[in-house]
Motif scaffolding. Structure first.
Motif, PDB file in Angstrom:
ATOM      1  N   ARG A 177      60.374   9.555  48.604  1.00 16.75           N
ATOM      2  CA  ARG A 177      59.305   8.583  48.862  1.00 16.75           C
ATOM      3  C   ARG A 177      59.804   7.429  49.731  1.00 16.75           C
ATOM      4  O   ARG A 177      59.117   7.004  50.672  1.00 16.75           O
ATOM      5  CB  ARG A 177      58.736   8.039  47.551  1.00 16.75           C
ATOM      6  N   LEU A 178      61.005   6.932  49.438  1.00 24.71           N
ATOM      7  CA  LEU A 178      61.553   5.830  50.236  1.00 24.71           C
ATOM      8  C   LEU A 178      61.826   6.271  51.677  1.00 24.71           C
ATOM      9  O   LEU A 178      61.612   5.503  52.626  1.00 24.71           O
ATOM     10  CB  LEU A 178      62.834   5.292  49.594  1.00 24.71           C
ATOM     11  N   GLN A 237      60.173   8.596  53.343  1.00 21.64           N
ATOM     12  CA  GLN A 237      58.871   8.670  54.008  1.00 21.64           C
ATOM     13  C   GLN A 237      58.360   7.278  54.371  1.00 21.64           C
ATOM     14  O   GLN A 237      57.827   7.065  55.462  1.00 21.64           O
ATOM     15  CB  GLN A 237      57.854   9.383  53.121  1.00 21.64           C
ATOM     16  N   LYS A 238      58.529   6.325  53.474  1.00 21.65           N
ATOM     17  CA  LYS A 238      58.093   4.953  53.719  1.00 21.65           C
ATOM     18  C   LYS A 238      58.855   4.368  54.913  1.00 21.65           C
ATOM     19  O   LYS A 238      58.265   3.705  55.788  1.00 21.65           O
ATOM     20  CB  LYS A 238      58.330   4.108  52.461  1.00 21.65           C
ATOM     21  N   ARG A 277      57.565   5.904  58.149  1.00 22.32           N
ATOM     22  CA  ARG A 277      56.272   5.320  58.551  1.00 22.32           C
ATOM     23  C   ARG A 277      56.480   3.930  59.151  1.00 22.32           C
ATOM     24  O   ARG A 277      55.856   3.579  60.163  1.00 22.32           O
ATOM     25  CB  ARG A 277      55.316   5.257  57.357  1.00 22.32           C
ATOM     26  N   ALA A 278      57.348   3.129  58.534  1.00 20.57           N
ATOM     27  CA  ALA A 278      57.632   1.782  59.061  1.00 20.57           C
ATOM     28  C   ALA A 278      58.254   1.881  60.452  1.00 20.57           C
ATOM     29  O   ALA A 278      57.908   1.104  61.353  1.00 20.57           O
ATOM     30  CB  ALA A 278      58.554   1.038  58.107  1.00 20.57           C
TER      31      ALA A 278
END
Length: 81
Positions: A60-61, A63-64, A67-68
């Motif tokens: 999850r981190l 992917q985050k 995206r950033a």
């Protein structure tokens, strides 16, 4: 003279009692071994669950962060136009 030489049944009774004690001890050790194996299995399951949670969190981190990074690149592209 010993008690066994006078009365042979004394030896047989002692042997039987010793066999019963050995079986009782064997059963106790068997139960302890089973409990130990069960606890070891539960500890391994818990460790596996912790690993699954850590991997999911890392995913999850990642992917985050991706995206950033994409948003930042788009913002730079817009700013340069």
């Amino acid at each position: 003279m010993t008690a066994a030489a006078i009365d042979p049944t004394v030896r047989a009774e002692q042997t039987t009692e010793l066999q019963i004690q050995n079986r009782t001890l064997e059963m106790q050790l068997l139960h302890e071994s089973l409990a130990r194996a069960h606890m070891q299995e539960r500890l391994q399951e818990a460790e596996h669950q912790r690993l699954v949670v850590r991997v999911a969190r890392a995913h999850r981190l990642k992917q985050k962060a991706e995206r950033a990074s994409l948003r930042a690149r788009k913002a730079i592209a817009v700013a340069l136009m």
